[in-house]
Design a protein around this motif. Structure first.
Motif, PDB file in Angstrom:
ATOM      1  N   GLU A  84     -22.669   4.299   4.470  1.00  0.00           N
ATOM      2  CA  GLU A  84     -24.009   4.901   4.520  1.00  0.00           C
ATOM      3  C   GLU A  84     -24.240   5.880   3.378  1.00  0.00           C
ATOM      4  O   GLU A  84     -25.333   5.949   2.820  1.00  0.00           O
ATOM      5  CB  GLU A  84     -24.203   5.627   5.850  1.00  0.00           C
ATOM      6  CG  GLU A  84     -24.309   4.715   7.044  1.00  0.00           C
ATOM      7  CD  GLU A  84     -24.232   5.466   8.368  1.00  0.00           C
ATOM      8  OE1 GLU A  84     -24.238   6.717   8.363  1.00  0.00           O
ATOM      9  OE2 GLU A  84     -24.160   4.786   9.400  1.00  0.00           O
ATOM     10  N   GLN A  85     -23.202   6.626   3.006  1.00  0.00           N
ATOM     11  CA  GLN A  85     -23.323   7.666   1.980  1.00  0.00           C
ATOM     12  C   GLN A  85     -22.953   7.168   0.586  1.00  0.00           C
ATOM     13  O   GLN A  85     -23.001   7.926  -0.372  1.00  0.00           O
ATOM     14  CB  GLN A  85     -22.434   8.854   2.356  1.00  0.00           C
ATOM     15  CG  GLN A  85     -22.841   9.510   3.646  1.00  0.00           C
ATOM     16  CD  GLN A  85     -21.808  10.530   4.124  1.00  0.00           C
ATOM     17  OE1 GLN A  85     -20.776  10.748   3.499  1.00  0.00           O
ATOM     18  NE2 GLN A  85     -22.104  11.146   5.256  1.00  0.00           N
ATOM     19  N   HIS A  86     -22.579   5.896   0.465  1.00  0.00           N
ATOM     20  CA  HIS A  86     -22.115   5.328  -0.812  1.00  0.00           C
ATOM     21  C   HIS A  86     -21.014   6.201  -1.403  1.00  0.00           C
ATOM     22  O   HIS A  86     -20.952   6.439  -2.607  1.00  0.00           O
ATOM     23  CB  HIS A  86     -23.268   5.171  -1.801  1.00  0.00           C
ATOM     24  CG  HIS A  86     -24.404   4.368  -1.256  1.00  0.00           C
ATOM     25  ND1 HIS A  86     -24.343   2.994  -1.138  1.00  0.00           N
ATOM     26  CD2 HIS A  86     -25.615   4.737  -0.763  1.00  0.00           C
ATOM     27  CE1 HIS A  86     -25.467   2.564  -0.612  1.00  0.00           C
ATOM     28  NE2 HIS A  86     -26.256   3.590  -0.374  1.00  0.00           N
ATOM     29  N   ALA A  87     -20.121   6.668  -0.531  1.00  0.00           N
ATOM     30  CA  ALA A  87     -19.049   7.585  -0.930  1.00  0.00           C
ATOM     31  C   ALA A  87     -17.772   6.810  -1.252  1.00  0.00           C
ATOM     32  O   ALA A  87     -17.480   5.775  -0.642  1.00  0.00           O
ATOM     33  CB  ALA A  87     -18.771   8.583   0.197  1.00  0.00           C
ATOM     34  N   GLN A  88     -17.020   7.341  -2.197  1.00  0.00           N
ATOM     35  CA  GLN A  88     -15.722   6.758  -2.509  1.00  0.00           C
ATOM     36  C   GLN A  88     -14.712   7.170  -1.450  1.00  0.00           C
ATOM     37  O   GLN A  88     -14.740   8.301  -0.969  1.00  0.00           O
ATOM     38  CB  GLN A  88     -15.230   7.255  -3.865  1.00  0.00           C
ATOM     39  CG  GLN A  88     -16.034   6.775  -5.026  1.00  0.00           C
ATOM     40  CD  GLN A  88     -15.482   7.295  -6.339  1.00  0.00           C
ATOM     41  OE1 GLN A  88     -14.321   7.681  -6.439  1.00  0.00           O
ATOM     42  NE2 GLN A  88     -16.319   7.308  -7.360  1.00  0.00           N
ATOM     43  N   ILE A  89     -13.839   6.235  -1.102  1.00  0.00           N
ATOM     44  CA  ILE A  89     -12.729   6.557  -0.210  1.00  0.00           C
ATOM     45  C   ILE A  89     -11.436   6.037  -0.824  1.00  0.00           C
ATOM     46  O   ILE A  89     -11.436   5.058  -1.571  1.00  0.00           O
ATOM     47  CB  ILE A  89     -12.916   5.995   1.219  1.00  0.00           C
ATOM     48  CG1 ILE A  89     -13.138   4.488   1.215  1.00  0.00           C
ATOM     49  CG2 ILE A  89     -14.029   6.706   1.948  1.00  0.00           C
ATOM     50  CD1 ILE A  89     -13.176   3.874   2.598  1.00  0.00           C
ATOM     51  N   ASP A  90     -10.357   6.736  -0.528  1.00  0.00           N
ATOM     52  CA  ASP A  90      -9.019   6.312  -0.944  1.00  0.00           C
ATOM     53  C   ASP A  90      -8.364   5.586   0.216  1.00  0.00           C
ATOM     54  O   ASP A  90      -8.383   6.082   1.347  1.00  0.00           O
ATOM     55  CB  ASP A  90      -8.153   7.520  -1.325  1.00  0.00           C
ATOM     56  CG  ASP A  90      -8.440   8.040  -2.716  1.00  0.00           C
ATOM     57  OD1 ASP A  90      -8.988   7.281  -3.537  1.00  0.00           O
ATOM     58  OD2 ASP A  90      -8.103   9.194  -2.994  1.00  0.00           O
ATOM     59  N   LEU A  91      -7.799   4.430  -0.077  1.00  0.00           N
ATOM     60  CA  LEU A  91      -7.101   3.635   0.931  1.00  0.00           C
ATOM     61  C   LEU A  91      -5.633   3.499   0.567  1.00  0.00           C
ATOM     62  O   LEU A  91      -5.284   3.346  -0.600  1.00  0.00           O
ATOM     63  CB  LEU A  91      -7.670   2.210   1.003  1.00  0.00           C
ATOM     64  CG  LEU A  91      -9.143   1.996   1.265  1.00  0.00           C
ATOM     65  CD1 LEU A  91      -9.444   0.499   1.241  1.00  0.00           C
ATOM     66  CD2 LEU A  91      -9.549   2.610   2.586  1.00  0.00           C
ATOM     67  N   ILE A  92      -4.787   3.535   1.575  1.00  0.00           N
ATOM     68  CA  ILE A  92      -3.425   3.015   1.455  1.00  0.00           C
ATOM     69  C   ILE A  92      -3.482   1.697   2.212  1.00  0.00           C
ATOM     70  O   ILE A  92      -3.833   1.660   3.395  1.00  0.00           O
ATOM     71  CB  ILE A  92      -2.364   3.965   2.066  1.00  0.00           C
ATOM     72  CG1 ILE A  92      -2.412   5.337   1.397  1.00  0.00           C
ATOM     73  CG2 ILE A  92      -0.977   3.330   1.958  1.00  0.00           C
ATOM     74  CD1 ILE A  92      -2.102   5.343  -0.089  1.00  0.00           C
ATOM     75  N   TYR A  93      -3.177   0.629   1.512  1.00  0.00           N
ATOM     76  CA  TYR A  93      -3.407  -0.711   2.030  1.00  0.00           C
ATOM     77  C   TYR A  93      -2.134  -1.544   1.952  1.00  0.00           C
ATOM     78  O   TYR A  93      -1.403  -1.479   0.963  1.00  0.00           O
ATOM     79  CB  TYR A  93      -4.521  -1.379   1.201  1.00  0.00           C
ATOM     80  CG  TYR A  93      -4.973  -2.711   1.726  1.00  0.00           C
ATOM     81  CD1 TYR A  93      -5.768  -2.795   2.864  1.00  0.00           C
ATOM     82  CD2 TYR A  93      -4.603  -3.886   1.104  1.00  0.00           C
ATOM     83  CE1 TYR A  93      -6.184  -4.021   3.354  1.00  0.00           C
ATOM     84  CE2 TYR A  93      -5.014  -5.123   1.572  1.00  0.00           C
ATOM     85  CZ  TYR A  93      -5.805  -5.176   2.709  1.00  0.00           C
ATOM     86  OH  TYR A  93      -6.213  -6.386   3.202  1.00  0.00           O
ATOM     87  N   LEU A  94      -1.881  -2.315   2.988  1.00  0.00           N
ATOM     88  CA  LEU A  94      -0.756  -3.248   3.018  1.00  0.00           C
ATOM     89  C   LEU A  94      -1.284  -4.628   2.642  1.00  0.00           C
ATOM     90  O   LEU A  94      -2.068  -5.232   3.378  1.00  0.00           O
ATOM     91  CB  LEU A  94      -0.123  -3.281   4.409  1.00  0.00           C
ATOM     92  CG  LEU A  94       1.060  -4.212   4.599  1.00  0.00           C
ATOM     93  CD1 LEU A  94       2.218  -3.811   3.687  1.00  0.00           C
ATOM     94  CD2 LEU A  94       1.501  -4.218   6.049  1.00  0.00           C
ATOM     95  N   SER A  95      -0.867  -5.116   1.476  1.00  0.00           N
ATOM     96  CA  SER A  95      -1.370  -6.411   0.999  1.00  0.00           C
ATOM     97  C   SER A  95      -0.766  -7.562   1.805  1.00  0.00           C
ATOM     98  O   SER A  95       0.208  -7.381   2.542  1.00  0.00           O
ATOM     99  CB  SER A  95      -1.034  -6.590  -0.486  1.00  0.00           C
ATOM    100  OG  SER A  95       0.341  -6.874  -0.648  1.00  0.00           O
ATOM    101  N   GLU A  96      -1.346  -8.733   1.614  1.00  0.00           N
ATOM    102  CA  GLU A  96      -0.827  -9.933   2.279  1.00  0.00           C
ATOM    103  C   GLU A  96       0.604 -10.243   1.839  1.00  0.00           C
ATOM    104  O   GLU A  96       1.344 -10.903   2.542  1.00  0.00           O
ATOM    105  CB  GLU A  96      -1.737 -11.131   1.998  1.00  0.00           C
ATOM    106  CG  GLU A  96      -3.105 -11.024   2.650  1.00  0.00           C
ATOM    107  CD  GLU A  96      -3.022 -11.003   4.161  1.00  0.00           C
ATOM    108  OE1 GLU A  96      -2.252 -11.787   4.746  1.00  0.00           O
ATOM    109  OE2 GLU A  96      -3.720 -10.175   4.764  1.00  0.00           O
ATOM    110  N   LYS A  97       0.993  -9.748   0.664  1.00  0.00           N
ATOM    111  CA  LYS A  97       2.352  -9.949   0.158  1.00  0.00           C
ATOM    112  C   LYS A  97       3.322  -8.910   0.697  1.00  0.00           C
ATOM    113  O   LYS A  97       4.493  -8.899   0.339  1.00  0.00           O
ATOM    114  CB  LYS A  97       2.358  -9.885  -1.369  1.00  0.00           C
ATOM    115  CG  LYS A  97       1.554 -10.965  -2.029  1.00  0.00           C
ATOM    116  CD  LYS A  97       1.541 -10.770  -3.533  1.00  0.00           C
ATOM    117  CE  LYS A  97       0.651 -11.791  -4.204  1.00  0.00           C
ATOM    118  NZ  LYS A  97       0.574 -11.563  -5.652  1.00  0.00           N
ATOM    119  N   GLY A  98       2.832  -7.992   1.544  1.00  0.00           N
ATOM    120  CA  GLY A  98       3.688  -6.962   2.109  1.00  0.00           C
ATOM    121  C   GLY A  98       3.875  -5.754   1.205  1.00  0.00           C
ATOM    122  O   GLY A  98       4.770  -4.948   1.431  1.00  0.00           O
TER     123      GLY A  98
END
Length: 77
Positions: free
Chosen positions: A10-24
């Motif tokens: 809604e705010q078009h704000a940037q967020i930081d993600l820690i993400y687990l890819s499909e490759k692990g």
């Protein structure tokens, strides 16, 4: 998590993600959320410089990115 993603969209704000890819693999991504479904988000990824799809279940952490104008600087002389 979904609440933060909705607000960021809604705010078009940037967020930081820690993400687990499909490759692990663990990755850090800074994104702007465009769409949210039950299982995925579509977001512009600054690392890849394109819109990417992320599984919500693979998002391990999500936080708002602090903008410089939100930060307070105190100079002591």
């Amino acid at each position: 998590m979904k609440g933060l993603l909705e607000r960021a969209k809604e705010q078009h704000a940037q967020i930081d993600l820690i993400y687990l890819s499909e490759k692990g693999e663990f990755t850090h991504r800074t994104v702007i959320v465009n769409e949210i479904s039950e299982t995925h988000i579509r977001a512009f990824c600054f690392a890849k410089r394109q819109v990417r799809s992320f599984k919500i279940s693979n998002i391990l952490s999500a936080v708002n990115v602090k903008r410089k104008e939100d930060q307070i600087c105190v100079v002591i002389s």
